[in-house]
Scaffold this active site. Structure first.
Site, short mmCIF file in Angstrom:
data_model
loop_
_atom_site.label_atom_id
_atom_site.label_comp_id
_atom_site.label_asym_id
_atom_site.label_seq_id
_atom_site.Cartn_x
_atom_site.Cartn_y
_atom_site.Cartn_z
N HIS A 1 0.82 -1.21 0.00
CA HIS A 1 0.00 0.00 0.00
C HIS A 1 0.86 1.26 0.00
O HIS A 1 0.42 2.31 -0.48
CB HIS A 1 -1.03 -0.06 1.13
CG HIS A 1 -2.11 -1.03 0.79
ND1 HIS A 1 -2.03 -2.36 1.12
CD2 HIS A 1 -3.24 -0.88 0.05
CE1 HIS A 1 -3.09 -2.98 0.63
NE2 HIS A 1 -3.84 -2.12 -0.02
N GLU B 1 -10.35 -11.50 -5.12
CA GLU B 1 -8.94 -11.39 -4.76
C GLU B 1 -8.47 -12.55 -3.90
O GLU B 1 -7.33 -12.59 -3.45
CB GLU B 1 -8.66 -10.05 -4.06
CG GLU B 1 -9.58 -9.72 -2.91
CD GLU B 1 -9.34 -8.31 -2.35
OE1 GLU B 1 -8.32 -7.67 -2.66
OE2 GLU B 1 -10.19 -7.85 -1.55
N ASP C 1 -3.90 -8.60 -4.34
CA ASP C 1 -4.08 -9.70 -3.40
C ASP C 1 -4.19 -11.02 -4.12
O ASP C 1 -3.65 -12.03 -3.67
CB ASP C 1 -5.31 -9.46 -2.53
CG ASP C 1 -4.97 -8.56 -1.36
OD1 ASP C 1 -3.92 -8.78 -0.74
OD2 ASP C 1 -5.74 -7.62 -1.09
N CYS D 1 -8.79 -3.92 -10.76
CA CYS D 1 -8.43 -2.71 -10.02
C CYS D 1 -7.11 -2.84 -9.27
O CYS D 1 -6.74 -1.95 -8.52
CB CYS D 1 -9.54 -2.31 -9.05
SG CYS D 1 -9.78 -3.51 -7.74
C1 PEP Z 1 -6.09 -5.52 -4.71
O1 PEP Z 1 -5.89 -6.34 -3.81
O2 PEP Z 1 -5.72 -5.68 -5.89
C2 PEP Z 1 -6.76 -4.24 -4.41
C3 PEP Z 1 -7.12 -3.39 -5.36
O3 PEP Z 1 -6.99 -3.94 -3.10
P1 PEP Z 1 -5.83 -3.50 -2.10
O4 PEP Z 1 -4.60 -3.23 -2.91
O5 PEP Z 1 -6.30 -2.29 -1.39
O6 PEP Z 1 -5.69 -4.68 -1.20
MG MG Z 2 -6.93 -6.22 -1.96
#
Ligand code: PEP
Ligand code: MG
Length: 701
Positions: A314, A556, A580, A627
């Site tokens: 993140h 995910e 994920d 995403c």
């Molecule tokens: C992902 O896991 O690809 C996602 C978009 O969510 P995050 O990165 O916030 O876990």
């Molecule tokens: Mg995620």
């Protein structure tokens, strides 16, 4: 080569070897450690002399404190049964610049490449060309280039509240911060390689040191704030390390300060927001939390270098959204980055060049300028829809973390928000946001979108997004634990307030709700039931909301891939969280540099999973978004288009380029490419196919 090694026997029968130090940075800690390490395997007493100083080559302190620079002559002498073999090994190591120039595959830290050098490496992890001595290799975490001066986070001086009247309250805060930092260290020790774990283990022991804790409590008893009392102790501890004569021990002062900030961050979540870094700062840290990255000013911090982490953490996601290039996973190379050093950072290739010559700086600056011009050109056409010449339209959306990001994303061509990561609203504070606060935040995000849809993801806390005040239990495997929807269901008080806020905003704006970490059909059903309850509760209170608000789930977790057909019958849309999904499919922690070569978007397992999810969703007439970070990677746009994905949601700066690629690609060609790529069996083959394909395409070079 200048590091000519020459072994001779003298008249005492002792063997001697002359070596000229080839490394640009000299025999600093890491190459010294390589030397000491290889000698452990030999029955030989080896000494090394520089000028009039002779030390045992088995002593890391001794070797490092010789402070041997490039061009210095060293004389090794050896006795014992393995004397010759030991000197031969030293000679061989010297020709490799004591391990300093060893080329490492991107994404594999020094420790890992040393460990695998003798085994049959997977094709995607084979070393590339040797690097120049002044270049460090890490993980290409956030693309882009930057030139600037190193600023070590551990050396920055925080501004702290000095005094406090409530000693008991301060002690409780301090103990809470220590416990949280201990938990964080425990988690890190389990997730990083042995070398790094040693650093955290040392930090954990420091944090348990009774003398240090007593000094802090004493300070608080005398009216100091928890922050000031803690920092006094940290500085005193760091000073003791600094004044040790051993360079190694002096180096540990940075670890002490790092620990200091780790606890301080718990006491003052907005620690970095007031920090003023000089312009052209390249910020160097062991790791950064997402909220720390969110506090950096891109006008000051032009690049980030991290010892740990990877491209899908993140911290990297936020850096990407803010346009700050990043190289992560530098491992022990981090020790080469000294305060004030000029460096060039190449976030696309995961390279850092130390003290580059002026011509190189000028060339990089020209490259950065050219990129700016190219991006400016792309931005001019970014408000055109992403429609292929043969008529296939893709929605291109933004991932955002705070309300103000939405208007900026629309300015870059976003056609809505594909994921609002609401957990960022919960960070940097002491208590959850109230319903009214959330309504204001979601409404503000929607207002920036000019009527485009806003996809609000419910709280996805846990994993690498711990939220201190929520009392989340300490877990052995936080990514496999009480994370996302699992935690949310168990805090129904929080879930209810969040859903109420989302529903209230859905009355005036096109809002979609998105549930993270769905692993079973039961979970989507439970989430839907909860939503219905909240909608009924609102209706009973005469509060309007949109009863037809679309309900989506993140795909995910691997079980969601295998159950995609069944889930498609329950959800209105899918959003594939490839960050994920990759880590769970490959069993490779997205934040662990040692396994980052496995966790790439080129893995056939991931691509086949995406293909299967799209087919399952389309069989039920459900649209599919991607995403995760790969959605904004221009190398993958044509492939994702060809796999049939309906929407791509990404960090906003990537939007103009991705839209331009879609507009320049025939859907039929993209389908053919996807068919070809799905037949490949290794990540290296996929990467090669996509790189070749991108070269043929007119955009994205
Ligand atoms: C992902 O896991 O690809 C996602 C978009 O969510 P995050 O990165 O916030 O876990
Ligand atoms: Mg995620």
């Amino acid at each position: 080569m200048s590091n000519a090694a020459d072994t001779q026997a003298d008249n005492t029968g002792q063997l001697r070897l002359q070596v000229t130090v080839p490394n640009r940075l000299g025999l600093h800690l890491r190459p010294a450690a390589r030397l000491v390490g290889i000698l452990r395997g030999f029955h030989a007493d080896v000494a090394v002399r520089k000028g009039d100083r002779t030390v045992s080559a088995a002593s890391l302190n001794g070797v490092a404190l010789l402070d041997a620079r490039q061009g210095d002559r060293l004389e090794f002498t050896a006795t014992g049964p393995d004397a010759r073999a030991a000197l031969d090994a030293i000679a061989a190591l010297a020709t490799e610049s004591f391990g300093d120039v060893e080329a490492r595959p991107v994404g594999v830290p020094a420790s890992a490449s040393a460990a695998v050098s003798a085994v049959d490496l997977p094709a995607n992890a084979l070393p590339g060309n040797a690097l120049p001595t002044n270049t460090l290799a890490g993980i290409a975490a956030v693309g882009g280039t930057a030139v600037g001066q190193v600023r070590l986070l551990s050396q920055t001086h925080p501004t702290l509240p000095e005094r406090s009247g409530d000693a008991q309250g301060e002690i409780a805060r301090f103990r809470g911060a220590v416990a949280a930092a201990q938990g964080e260290l425990d988690g890190l020790i389990g997730r990083v390689g042995i070398e790094e774990a040693g650093i955290f283990e040392a930090q954990r022991l420091m944090l348990a040191d009774e003398d240090v804790l007593r000094a802090v409590l004493d300070g608080i008893a005398h009216g100091r704030s928890a922050e000031a009392a803690w920092w006094d102790s940290v500085e005193a501890m760091a000073k003791r390390y600094r004044s040790a004569t051993s360079a190694l021990l002096q180096g540990r002062a940075a670890d002490v300060l790092d620990l200091g900030r780790r606890v301080l961050q718990r006491l003052m979540p907005d620690l970095l927001s007031g920090a003023a870094f000089p312009e052209d700062t390249i910020l160097v840290a062991s790791d950064l939390t997402p909220s720390e990255v969110a506090q950096l000013d891109p006008g000051q911090v032009v690049g980030i270098l991290l010892q740990f982490g990877g491209a899908a953490t993140h911290a990297a996601i936020l850096a990407r959204a803010r346009g700050i290039p990043m190289v992560a996973g530098l491992g022990t190379h981090i020790a080469d980055l000294r305060e004030g050093l000029t460096v060039v950072l190449d976030g696309s290739r995961g390279r850092v060049t130390l003290q580059p010559p002026l011509e190189q700086i000028a060339a990089v600056q020209r490259e950065m300028d050219a990129r700016q011009v190219r991006l400016r050109d792309l931005r001019e056409s970014t408000h055109l829809p992403a429609v292929t010449p043969d008529g296939r339209r893709i929605e291109v959306m933004a991932n955002i973390g705070q309300p103000s990001d939405s208007a900026a994303a629309v300015a870059l061509g976003a056609e809505g928000v594909g994921v609002f990561r609401t957990e960022l609203l919960w960070m940097n504070r002491d208590a959850p946001p109230s319903e009214e606060e959330q309504v204001r935040a979601y409404a503000a995000a929607a207002a920036g979108l000019n009527g485009h849809p806003l996809t609000i993801r419910t709280l996805d806390a846990g994993g690498d997004k711990p939220i201190g005040y929520l009392d989340m239990a300490r877990e052995e495997n936080p990514f496999l634990g009480h994370r996302g929807i699992r935690f949310w269901f168990d805090r129904i008080d929080l879930a209810r307030v969040q859903l109420r806020a989302i529903c209230r905003v859905s009355r005036q704006h096109p809002v979609r709700v998105l549930f993270p970490m769905i692993a079973t059909v039961d979970e989507i059903r439970a989430a839907r039931r909860l939503l219905k309850l909240v909608q009924r509760e609102l209706a009973a209170g005469l509060i309007a909301s949109d009863p037809a608000m679309p309900i989506g789930i993140m795909i995910e977790v691997p079980s969601a891939v295998t159950m995609a057909e069944a889930l498609a019958a329950e959800a209105d849309f899918f959003s594939i969280g490839t960050n994920d999904l990759t880590q769970y499919l490959m069993a490779a922690d997205r934040g662990n540099a040692a396994v980052s070569a496995l966790a790439t978007p080129f893995q056939p397992a991931l691509l086949r999973a995406i293909g299967a999810v799209v087919d399952a969703a389309h069989a039920h007439g459900r649209p599919v978004a991607v995403c995760g970070e790969m959605a904004g990677d221009p190398r993958l746009t044509r492939l994702l288009l060809g796999l049939g994905v309906d929407e791509l949601s990404m960090s906003a700066p990537a939007i103009p380029e991705v839209k331009a690629i879609v507009r320049a690609t025939n859907y039929a060609d993209a389908r053919a490419l996807a068919g070809e790529v799905l037949s490949l069996r290794t990540a290296a083959e996929v990467e090669a196919a996509l790189t070749g394909d991108q070269r043929e395409a007119s955009i994205g070079n």
